[in-house]
Write a protein that holds these residues in place. Structure first.
Motif, PDB file in Angstrom:
ATOM      1  N   TRP A 160      51.015  43.841  26.811  1.00 36.81           N
ATOM      2  CA  TRP A 160      50.006  43.808  27.829  1.00 36.81           C
ATOM      3  C   TRP A 160      49.611  42.629  27.987  1.00 36.81           C
ATOM      4  CZ3 TRP A 160      49.696  48.012  30.549  1.00 36.81           C
ATOM      5  CH2 TRP A 160      49.524  49.303  29.957  1.00 36.81           C
ATOM      6  N   MET A 161      49.277  42.181  29.393  1.00 38.66           N
ATOM      7  CA  MET A 161      48.697  40.906  29.802  1.00 38.66           C
ATOM      8  C   MET A 161      47.455  41.448  30.585  1.00 38.66           C
ATOM      9  SD  MET A 161      51.863  38.317  30.066  1.00 38.66           S
ATOM     10  CE  MET A 161      50.622  36.926  30.777  1.00 38.66           C
ATOM     11  N   ILE A 162      46.172  41.583  30.224  1.00 36.63           N
ATOM     12  CA  ILE A 162      45.253  42.105  31.229  1.00 36.63           C
ATOM     13  C   ILE A 162      44.109  40.990  31.236  1.00 36.63           C
ATOM     14  CG2 ILE A 162      43.468  43.883  31.032  1.00 36.63           C
ATOM     15  CD1 ILE A 162      45.361  45.647  29.540  1.00 36.63           C
ATOM     16  N   TRP A 163      43.523  40.900  32.398  1.00 39.13           N
ATOM     17  CA  TRP A 163      42.565  40.035  32.537  1.00 39.13           C
ATOM     18  C   TRP A 163      41.279  40.788  33.403  1.00 39.13           C
ATOM     19  CZ3 TRP A 163      47.155  38.146  34.278  1.00 39.13           C
ATOM     20  CH2 TRP A 163      47.904  37.482  33.527  1.00 39.13           C
ATOM     21  N   THR A 164      40.127  40.925  32.880  1.00 38.37           N
ATOM     22  CA  THR A 164      39.187  41.341  33.361  1.00 38.37           C
ATOM     23  C   THR A 164      38.090  40.934  34.154  1.00 38.37           C
ATOM     24  OG1 THR A 164      39.691  43.656  32.262  1.00 38.37           O
ATOM     25  CG2 THR A 164      37.453  43.578  33.438  1.00 38.37           C
ATOM     26  N   LEU A 165      37.781  40.779  35.462  1.00 36.65           N
ATOM     27  CA  LEU A 165      37.037  40.136  36.076  1.00 36.65           C
ATOM     28  C   LEU A 165      35.574  40.566  36.332  1.00 36.65           C
ATOM     29  CD1 LEU A 165      40.139  39.182  37.084  1.00 36.65           C
ATOM     30  CD2 LEU A 165      38.664  37.318  38.121  1.00 36.65           C
ATOM     31  N   PHE A 166      34.478  40.169  36.441  1.00 33.03           N
ATOM     32  CA  PHE A 166      33.310  40.602  36.696  1.00 33.03           C
ATOM     33  C   PHE A 166      32.446  40.006  37.859  1.00 33.03           C
ATOM     34  CE2 PHE A 166      34.087  41.906  32.436  1.00 33.03           C
ATOM     35  CZ  PHE A 166      34.185  43.464  32.581  1.00 33.03           C
ATOM     36  N   PRO A 167      31.529  40.690  38.822  1.00 31.50           N
ATOM     37  CA  PRO A 167      30.742  39.954  39.842  1.00 31.50           C
ATOM     38  C   PRO A 167      30.220  38.766  39.422  1.00 31.50           C
ATOM     39  CG  PRO A 167      29.921  42.030  39.435  1.00 31.50           C
ATOM     40  CD  PRO A 167      31.040  42.017  38.452  1.00 31.50           C
ATOM     41  N   ASN A 168      29.794  38.425  38.037  1.00 29.74           N
ATOM     42  CA  ASN A 168      29.088  37.292  37.757  1.00 29.74           C
ATOM     43  C   ASN A 168      29.421  36.948  36.454  1.00 29.74           C
ATOM     44  OD1 ASN A 168      27.110  38.874  36.029  1.00 29.74           O
ATOM     45  ND2 ASN A 168      26.565  39.574  38.124  1.00 29.74           N
ATOM     46  N   THR A 169      28.924  35.693  35.852  1.00 30.65           N
ATOM     47  CA  THR A 169      29.420  35.392  34.479  1.00 30.65           C
ATOM     48  C   THR A 169      28.468  36.041  33.384  1.00 30.65           C
ATOM     49  OG1 THR A 169      27.822  33.587  34.684  1.00 30.65           O
ATOM     50  CG2 THR A 169      30.001  33.258  35.222  1.00 30.65           C
TER      51      THR A 169
END
Length: 201
Positions: A160-169
């Motif tokens: 797996w290569m997974i990157w999860t992004l969010f709307p702010n830090t």
């Protein structure tokens, strides 16, 4: 809030450790609605430990723009502290929900971003990763357009290569739980690690 994210991620990681699975592309992934992403900005704060992310601290993704073949986004890749490289990533739709990086447009830019600050031998390794992983395998993007934006890549090796992004830090617990719930609903169990992102605006 970062500490809350770390604690929650640690608990979720622990609950996922018993599941050793070969990666796969989820069924019935919807194509992105780029219009819903227009004007949004996302920060990578959870990811697998993988060959592609070893030299990056975090990334900021913004300026989603629909194209004839798929979409393009602006990335700011942080390589340490506030040092960063700005570049444009182009994704072409291959089949329902699966996109491929545009090799012709992105090869050089991606290599420059991920090799920034590396020594010569690491630059060679980075170029190999870009050409034989990121430019070769398909990307699946999963988002609820509000809480999370997750990039999923399944390597031929089964990793797996997974990157999860969010709307702010500093995402809320609601943001993080929504992201994990989406992955678990797709049957994806993978170890994700938190990133402390000092990305500026």
């Amino acid at each position: 809030m970062y500490h809350a994210l770390t604690i929650l991620a640690s608990l979720l990681i622990s609950s996922s450790l018993s599941f050793e699975q070969k990666c796969f592309y989820p069924d019935s992934v919807q194509e992105l609605n780029i219009q819903k992403l227009t004007g949004t900005t996302w920060y990578s704060l959870l990811r697998t430990i993988d060959v592609a992310s070893s030299n990056t601290m975090c990334e900021r993704v913004s300026n989603f723009t629909e194209t004839d073949d798929g979409f393009k986004v602006k990335l700011r890749t942080y390589t340490g502290g506030l040092k960063h490289v700005d570049w444009i990533s182009h994704f072409n739709l291959d089949r329902s929900g699966v996109y491929y990086e545009d090799k012709k447009q992105d090869d050089t830019a991606m290599t420059a971003a991920y090799a920034s600050g590396n020594k010569d031998e690491l630059n060679k390794a980075t170029k190999n990763i870009v050409e034989n992983v990121l430019m070769k395998d398909g990307f699946v993007f999963v988002t609820d357009y509000l809480n999370y934006f997750t990039t999923i890549l399944c390597r031929e090796s089964g990793e797996w290569m997974i990157w999860t992004l969010f709307p702010n830090t500093t995402p809320s617990l609601e943001n993080v739980v929504a992201a994990y719930s989406a992955m678990h609903n797709m049957g994806i169990f993978a170890q994700l690690y938190t990133i402390e992102c000092q990305a500026g605006h």
